[in-house]
Design a protein around this motif. Structure first.
Motif, PDB file in Angstrom:
ATOM      1  N   SER A  86      -2.845  -1.056  -7.782  1.00 14.62           N
ATOM      2  CA  SER A  86      -3.554  -1.207  -6.301  1.00 14.62           C
ATOM      3  C   SER A  86      -5.296  -0.138  -6.798  1.00 14.62           C
ATOM      4  CB  SER A  86      -3.168  -0.026  -6.366  1.00 14.62           C
ATOM      5  OG  SER A  86      -2.024  -0.871  -5.219  1.00 14.62           O
ATOM      6  N   TYR A 144       0.690  -1.091   0.224  1.00 19.29           N
ATOM      7  CA  TYR A 144       0.186   0.299   0.027  1.00 19.29           C
ATOM      8  C   TYR A 144       0.968   1.477  -0.125  1.00 19.29           C
ATOM      9  CZ  TYR A 144      -3.624   3.109   1.668  1.00 19.29           C
ATOM     10  OH  TYR A 144      -4.076   4.299   2.055  1.00 19.29           O
ATOM     11  N   GLU A 145       0.994   1.789  -0.695  1.00 19.06           N
ATOM     12  CA  GLU A 145       1.152   2.815  -1.346  1.00 19.06           C
ATOM     13  C   GLU A 145       0.669   4.547  -1.616  1.00 19.06           C
ATOM     14  OE1 GLU A 145       6.388   2.767  -2.447  1.00 19.06           O
ATOM     15  OE2 GLU A 145       4.944   1.864  -3.499  1.00 19.06           O
ATOM     16  N   PHE A 171      -3.306  -2.860   2.921  1.00 20.00           N
ATOM     17  CA  PHE A 171      -4.097  -2.289   2.081  1.00 20.00           C
ATOM     18  C   PHE A 171      -5.222  -1.693   3.525  1.00 20.00           C
ATOM     19  CE2 PHE A 171      -1.816  -2.768  -1.924  1.00 20.00           C
ATOM     20  CZ  PHE A 171      -2.731  -1.711  -2.185  1.00 20.00           C
TER      21      PHE A 171
END
Lengths: 213, 213, 213, 213
Positions: free
Chosen positions: B85, B75-76, B172
């Protein structure tokens, strides 16, 4: 004991007792000799538009990238993780694929999100918002519903987006060079989920037409 | 006149005169009501491992992300384009999918590249190198060929990578929260291209086992 | 009156009234002419992996060494007692056996001890610790449980160990010479106690594969 | 493609389609719960004297060491690799086995080598010569053929050797302590290959007798 979905296990059993019986030699050979797919397909994640189904392809034929709305981002050689660019590079440089198809389809949820952005992101990360942001400036040029119906706007952006992705493909040096030498062919296609019609892009005009039988 | 690949047009005709005849109603219904796939499948681009084929799925069943080596990045939430994502977010938040399968396979070229990085990148952008770099520190812990055969090293990393992607999935927030509430199930699977065998991950131990008949 | 275990006496009676009735001539002939086994089997002491059972062999077929974890130590022509080397020498030089199988199996307690040595030896002599110490440097190269599951680590070392033993076999001059002349064949096998699956080693790659039906 | 001996693969198929069908549940259970054998059997490598066959034992019953002439060396807690001592230690300390059988047999090639050593070792390492050297001083006390027939000498040493191994077993502290507490039973047995007769050792006198039906 696994809690793997029963419907998938059932489907796998049908595959093994059905199609696999005839194709086991082909799988074994593809395992031993490696894959040599004829086409790189950039398609959408949508559950209604699986390329292998629509083009009736067997194992070994299509190298398939699937992301939301079948987008190709522009060439950005930075330090980030680029799922689509990595697949492109592998297909062209390692597998030597020389036909690329960008395949869109009707009623695409991603295109819809680009056309009419939600007020609130789906989640705090807003990944869809950013991903479809690739089409923002293009989407802003689609006329409003005062001019075109919602369905016309959607189909229009689906097709504009395919041409957009093809333009982005050509920003990749390895692809541009091969295409200029005449050894790379890039194609567009659009599948109508409702009727099953396939429309292919005319490379010269960019128009989408029904292929000649 | 389009220069669309003839083999694909031929395959499409077979689809239309074959499978589509029986499934036209299903396509039309899926177009009108929208898709409601039961599973998000994160699979590889490899031409030998199409999920719809292996699980014998029809239109509307699988929402499919395909990237090189079926990776899920962590998760970024930055400003970049994140293909995987974005698809995750759309599947979970918009489509409300509650079963996710990370599906790897044998003889994966991406995993091979992570295991034994090339001295020279495939192209100046080195997208594959960066993409598979997600597995670099893990790959470094796989024993050398003095200890394990090349094939064993490859299978080991293929499976480690699936567990890695599942761990990343849980970074996430939307997925973690749903899983903690017991309303999201995450699965791993590994397909042996050579023999057609499917191995599924035991959620407790992380081991890959043959599903019980 | 002997205190010999009743269950064994009962088993012996079953043997005499069952199998022996058919095989008495074979036993008598093997007694008179001497044994001429076709295969030297180096197997584990484990009660779940008896070679005669798994390969359905009758009297006279297999010359069987069984030690913890089916190990072959390297050639060490010193003055010590070497149980395994003595059996090897007798099988190859006196009985002229020309097929050797190193047969491992899943869930091997000895391999587990090599993988995760106990803090305290089982007894002051620490014979198991020393015996499995033969695999120490190899075991140290198996990734930790952060990377591979405990079950994967165990299977990996079981198979590495078989290749290790085969390499040690070839340090015995009498075996090396015969193999170089093409008159000695060395094989690896691995038995899955849980499923009954037999995997055999590919002599070229060292991989373990299911034998072709 | 493996060159694994065809006769063994055939035997394995017979096992799988025969005995395994009935015992698959037992194998699976033994894999999950671990082995709990009732007896440690120290037997000979000889192809004509497989303990599982003679005692009609199934999977999980016997933990089996097999070396040439079923010898137990004396307790020697040095730094060497001791195959037999390691198996003993594992059986008694880890598996908690409380019945040990030293099982010899007629026409044993190892005993014959101890009785009448060859002028030339079988190979430069002379592993058999050293291994059977464990019985040298004992063998020297067997009368010559002027007094006993060759067959009588052989049977005599086979039985002396079993008592010898039992004495060596008791030099292991862990075994001696358990036996003194009455919680370890050590047995001798001798199998006549020619007739199928089993003789068991009388614990008090050391005589070998036919067990009472």
């Amino acid at each position: 004991m696994s809690d793997f979905p029963v419907s998938l296990l059932k489907g796998y059993e049908d595959f093994m007792s059905g199609r696999y019986v005839e194709e086991s030699g082909r799988y074994r050979s593809l395992a031993e000799k490696g894959q040599k797919p004829h086409t790189l397909m950039i398609a959408c994640c949508d559950s209604r538009a699986a390329p292998e189904t629509i083009f009736n392809c067997g194992p070994g034929e299509l190298f398939v990238v699937r992301n939301v709305a079948n987008l190709v981002p522009p060439y950005e050689p930075d330090g980030q993780f680029h799922a689509t660019s990595a697949a492109l590079e592998y297909a062209v440089q390692a597998l030597k694929i020389r036909d690329i198809v960008v395949m869109g389809h009707g009623r695409c949820g991603g295109i819809q999100a680009a056309l009419d952005p939600m007020d609130e992101p789906l989640s705090p990360g807003d990944f869809i918002g950013k991903w479809m942001g690739m089409l923002r400036s293009t989407a802003d040029q689609i006329p409003s519903t005062e001019i075109m119906t919602q369905s016309e706007r959607q189909t229009a952006l689906e097709r504009v987006s395919i041409r957009n992705s093809i333009a982005n493909l050509k920003t990749f040096p390895c692809i541009r060079i091969l295409e200029e030498k005449g050894s790379m062919r890039i194609h567009g296609a659009w599948f109508d989920i409702s009727t099953g019609e396939l429309w292919v892009m005319d490379g010269k005009t960019g128009d989408f037409i029904r292929p000649q039988a």
